[in-house]
Design an enzyme around this catalytic site. Structure first.
Site, PDB file in Angstrom:
ATOM      1  N   LYS A  84      25.459-115.584  26.442  1.00 44.05           N
ATOM      2  CA  LYS A  84      24.178-115.030  26.877  1.00 44.05           C
ATOM      3  C   LYS A  84      23.278-114.817  25.666  1.00 44.05           C
ATOM      4  CE  LYS A  84      23.670-111.919  30.767  1.00 44.05           C
ATOM      5  NZ  LYS A  84      23.932-110.537  31.182  1.00 44.05           N
TER       6      LYS A  84
HETATM    7  C1  E4P Z   1      22.262-109.816  34.070  1.00 42.29           C
HETATM    8  O1  E4P Z   1      22.912-110.714  33.570  1.00 42.29           O
HETATM    9  C2  E4P Z   1      22.204-108.446  33.543  1.00 42.29           C
HETATM   10  O2  E4P Z   1      23.476-108.085  33.073  1.00 42.29           O
HETATM   11  C3  E4P Z   1      21.856-107.419  34.600  1.00 42.29           C
HETATM   12  O3  E4P Z   1      21.601-108.011  35.839  1.00 42.29           O
HETATM   13  C4  E4P Z   1      20.864-106.389  34.181  1.00 42.29           C
HETATM   14  O4  E4P Z   1      20.620-105.541  35.256  1.00 42.29           O
HETATM   15  P1  E4P Z   1      19.955-104.097  35.119  1.00 42.29           P
HETATM   16  O5  E4P Z   1      18.473-104.274  35.101  1.00 42.29           O
HETATM   17  O6  E4P Z   1      20.404-103.364  36.359  1.00 42.29           O
HETATM   18  O7  E4P Z   1      20.477-103.486  33.861  1.00 42.29           O
END
Ligand code: E4P
Length: 223
Positions: A84
């Site tokens: 990521k």
């Molecule tokens: C996606 O890959 C992220 O880990 C995640 O969806 C972030 O979500 P949040 O806005 O609830 O922290």
């Protein structure tokens, strides 16, 4: 639409996989921190053993060289890793290098169609628009999912959309209707997705009707 779990919690991942509905996992530094002071490598390796599909594992550096170095290390931890990388200039530069090395990249923290266009051009395997965080600031997060999926399908680009920052089951519905390839959902939302009062009422009524006439014996295998 495939479902990934958005968590670093081993028990939740195990349960999701056991249900037969979770084919990948997305983590991020905040989610990993929720598990306490863990060994990142051990945790990711454990997750990769449980889940069959890609496990998104985020880099922590903010400069391309650091991201590339971290990614090269992370991909040695398991075969089903996607790295990521944030949708920034440095993230794009790192992605360009990693894609040449056949690393699966999930470009994260995507908040605009322009960022998604760049992620797809850079060769990212996944792009993750953050729906809930856009909703939080008064924008229409799901419209971004609609726009990105339409764009990728119009130009027949292979990058897959992961609808991320999902906050409730209605987000899953809209992501599916928008044509997102994947939704990554918190464990709580996964459990909410199966709930329907008419299903519970129906199960109870079938059991009551049966028991009234047949007694409590169910279908027992012959001895
Ligand atoms: C996606 O890959 C992220 O880990 C995640 O969806 C972030 O979500 P949040 O806005 O609830 O922290």
């Amino acid at each position: 639409m495939r479902l990934f779990l958005d968590t670093a919690n081993i028990e939740h991942i195990r349960h999701g996989v056991e249900l037969g509905v979770v084919s990948g996992v997305t983590t991020n530094p905040s989610l990993v921190s929720k598990e306490g002071k863990v060994d990142y490598k051990t945790l990711v390796k454990d997750i990769c053993c449980i889940v069959p599909g890609p496990v998104s594992t985020e880099v922590l550096s903010q400069e391309a060289a650091g991201m590339v170095a971290e990614a090269r290390e992370i991909v040695t931890w398991a075969e089903n890793i996607a790295v990521k990388v944030p949708c920034t200039l440095e993230g794009l530069k790192a992605t360009a290098v990693l894609v040449r090395e056949h690393v699966k990249v999930n470009m994260t923290l995507c908040f605009s169609l322009n960022q998604a266009i760049l992620a797809a051009e850079a060769g990212a395997t996944f792009v993750s628009p953050f729906v809930g965080r856009l909703d939080d600031i008064g924008e229409d997060g799901m419209q971004l999912v609609v726009d990105i999926t339409r764009y990728l399908s119009y130009y027949k680009l292979p990058t897959q959309v992961i609808a991320a920052s999902i906050r409730h089951p209605a987000h899953c519905l809209s992501a599916a209707n928008a044509g997102a390839h994947i939704a990554t959902v918190p464990y709580k939302v996964l459990l909410q997705m199966v709930e329907h009062p008419l299903t519970d009422i129906g199960v109870r009524r079938f059991a009551d009707d049966w028991n009234k006439v047949m007694g409590t014996a169910g279908i027992v295998p012959p001895k």
